[in-house]
Design an enzyme around this catalytic site. Structure first.
Site, PDB file in Angstrom:
ATOM      1  N   ASP A  48      64.641 -46.225 -29.781  1.00  0.00           N
ATOM      2  CA  ASP A  48      65.997 -46.185 -29.204  1.00  0.00           C
ATOM      3  C   ASP A  48      66.854 -47.367 -29.648  1.00  0.00           C
ATOM      4  OD1 ASP A  48      64.110 -47.611 -27.552  1.00  0.00           O
ATOM      5  OD2 ASP A  48      65.586 -47.688 -25.942  1.00  0.00           O
ATOM      6  N   HIS A  49      66.275 -48.289 -30.436  1.00  0.00           N
ATOM      7  CA  HIS A  49      67.038 -49.477 -30.839  1.00  0.00           C
ATOM      8  C   HIS A  49      67.367 -49.540 -32.324  1.00  0.00           C
ATOM      9  CE1 HIS A  49      66.788 -51.803 -27.014  1.00  0.00           C
ATOM     10  NE2 HIS A  49      65.923 -50.837 -26.789  1.00  0.00           N
ATOM     11  N   HIS A  97      71.146 -51.346 -20.664  1.00  0.00           N
ATOM     12  CA  HIS A  97      69.903 -50.634 -20.912  1.00  0.00           C
ATOM     13  C   HIS A  97      69.405 -49.996 -19.620  1.00  0.00           C
ATOM     14  CE1 HIS A  97      65.675 -50.055 -22.339  1.00  0.00           C
ATOM     15  NE2 HIS A  97      66.217 -50.011 -23.531  1.00  0.00           N
ATOM     16  N   ASP A  99      65.065 -55.583 -24.967  1.00  0.00           N
ATOM     17  CA  ASP A  99      64.142 -55.172 -23.906  1.00  0.00           C
ATOM     18  C   ASP A  99      63.163 -56.301 -23.609  1.00  0.00           C
ATOM     19  OD1 ASP A  99      65.473 -52.853 -24.415  1.00  0.00           O
ATOM     20  OD2 ASP A  99      63.691 -51.651 -24.894  1.00  0.00           O
ATOM     21  N   HIS A 105      63.859 -55.375 -31.486  1.00  0.00           N
ATOM     22  CA  HIS A 105      62.509 -54.843 -31.651  1.00  0.00           C
ATOM     23  C   HIS A 105      62.625 -53.428 -32.197  1.00  0.00           C
ATOM     24  CE1 HIS A 105      63.717 -53.156 -27.821  1.00  0.00           C
ATOM     25  NE2 HIS A 105      62.635 -52.407 -27.738  1.00  0.00           N
ATOM     26  N   HIS A 151      57.905 -58.069 -24.431  1.00  0.00           N
ATOM     27  CA  HIS A 151      58.023 -56.613 -24.379  1.00  0.00           C
ATOM     28  C   HIS A 151      56.706 -56.009 -24.870  1.00  0.00           C
ATOM     29  CE1 HIS A 151      60.256 -53.019 -23.821  1.00  0.00           C
ATOM     30  NE2 HIS A 151      60.469 -52.735 -25.079  1.00  0.00           N
ATOM     31  N   HIS A 161      61.460 -50.307 -31.116  1.00  0.00           N
ATOM     32  CA  HIS A 161      61.326 -49.055 -30.384  1.00  0.00           C
ATOM     33  C   HIS A 161      62.454 -48.155 -30.871  1.00  0.00           C
ATOM     34  CE1 HIS A 161      58.729 -50.714 -26.874  1.00  0.00           C
ATOM     35  NE2 HIS A 161      57.995 -50.118 -27.798  1.00  0.00           N
TER      36      HIS A 161
HETATM   37 ZN   LIG Z   1      64.900 -49.839 -25.232  1.00  0.00          ZN
HETATM   38 ZN   LIG Z   2      61.762 -51.300 -26.042  1.00  0.00          ZN
END
Ligand SMILES: [Zn+2]
Ligand SMILES: [Zn+2]
Length: 314
Positions: free
Chosen positions: A64-65, A266, A208, A60, A137, A62
């Site tokens: 941080d990914h 995570h 996530d 996904h 998510h 976000h």
């Molecule tokens: Zn994350």
């Molecule tokens: Zn996420």
């Protein structure tokens, strides 16, 4: 060979000990990344995964990914890569990655092919496929299941010889599943000398997610399940609110799916150095092999038949 290298195991923000999410999957000659958080390329250098990535699979978008992909692809370009790179992810992969990779920067020296995918999409790779499955998510998301093709059953030349099959092309025919007629008219069927086809390995990475039916279905009987474990019991309500999982919830998913091994990753910064509560809470639901991932941890996934032959680890 099938080896996972955990490049980043922290949720949302990096710490001294843990980078943002990234997982290198080395399968024979192929190397994949599942997610590519900021700093992933340096973790790849640090842990020696190599840079010969064939494809990146995002769970996904976000921050941080995926932010690590910008720098990583730049580095590959400077290193003279010309092989195209395939990039897969859910919405808005096209819009987001297009802007991120191609606006205001020098052209990359190789093509980046962006594929927007949803649950159920299968990407064929060398003797395996990557299958996107539904997760839950706060933003469009998928998990990724690497599923190896079945392998031919073990051939027993001594059985073939005992049945009078002459060594040579007949052996090959039997291994391909074709019956062979001998000089005296007798027919030898493949199942007399070849064991049933053997399943390959399956590794499932959720990204996530809340614990969900999509993961249970995708991970049914898998060798390894890498599951979101952002929180412990103490933040069960936050897990629900932010659409992540607790260790206990991840363990329940592993049990219901009947996986062989569970890896939790995570982690919220709160568990950065003190993850034992996560282990204890997961243990209440799951008695199989269990690891809380740390940066640089590698996991070799054995073939199921090698595993059956190996002495029990106890
Ligand atoms: Zn994350
Ligand atoms: Zn996420």
């Amino acid at each position: 060979m099938l080896r996972l290298t955990f490049l980043g195991t922290s949720a949302a923000q990096p710490t001294i000990h843990r980078n943002l999410t990234g997982l290198a999957v080395r399968r024979d000659r192929e190397l994949f990344l599942v997610d590519c958080g900021e700093g992933t390329q340096r973790q790849m250098i640090r842990f020696g995964t190599g840079f010969d990535v064939g494809a990146i699979f995002f769970t996904h978008f976000h921050a941080d990914h995926y932010l690590g992909a910008i720098g990583f692809l730049r580095t590959l370009s400077m290193q003279g890569r010309t092989t195209p790179m395939d990039v897969y992810g859910p919405r808005p992969a096209k819009r987001l990655l297009d802007v991120m990779l191609f606006t205001g920067t020098e052209r990359l020296a190789f093509d980046v092919r962006i594929h927007e995918v949803g649950p159920g999409v299968e990407i064929r790779r060398d003797r395996c496929r990557m299958r996107a499955f539904a997760t839950e998510h706060r933003t469009p998301s998928v998990g990724w299941a690497l599923v190896e093709d079945e392998r031919p059953g073990r051939f027993h030349p001594e059985k073939a010889a005992a049945l009078g099959v002459p060594m040579g092309p007949s052996y090959g025919a039997l291994q391909r599943g074709e019956p062979v007629t001998l000089a005296d008219g007798r027919v030898v069927r493949p199942e007399e000398v070849v064991e049933p086809r053997r399943r390959g390995r399956a590794v499932v990475v959720t990204g996530d997610t809340r614990p969900c039916a999509g993961t249970i279905a995708a991970a049914r009987g898998a060798d390894v399940l890498v599951h979101d474990c952002t929180f412990g019991d103490a933040e069960a309500a936050r897990a629900e609110e932010t659409m992540h999982s607790t260790a206990r919830e991840a363990a329940r998913v592993a049990r219901e799916a009947g996986v062989r091994e569970l890896v939790l990753t995570h982690l919220s910064t709160r568990y950065d150095r003190e993850w034992q509560p996560l282990v204890d809470e997961a243990r209440a639901e799951w008695d199989g092999p269990l690891t809380v991932a740390s940066d640089g941890m590698t996991l070799e996934v054995p073939l199921p038949d090698d595993l059956a032959r190996a002495p029990s680890a106890g």
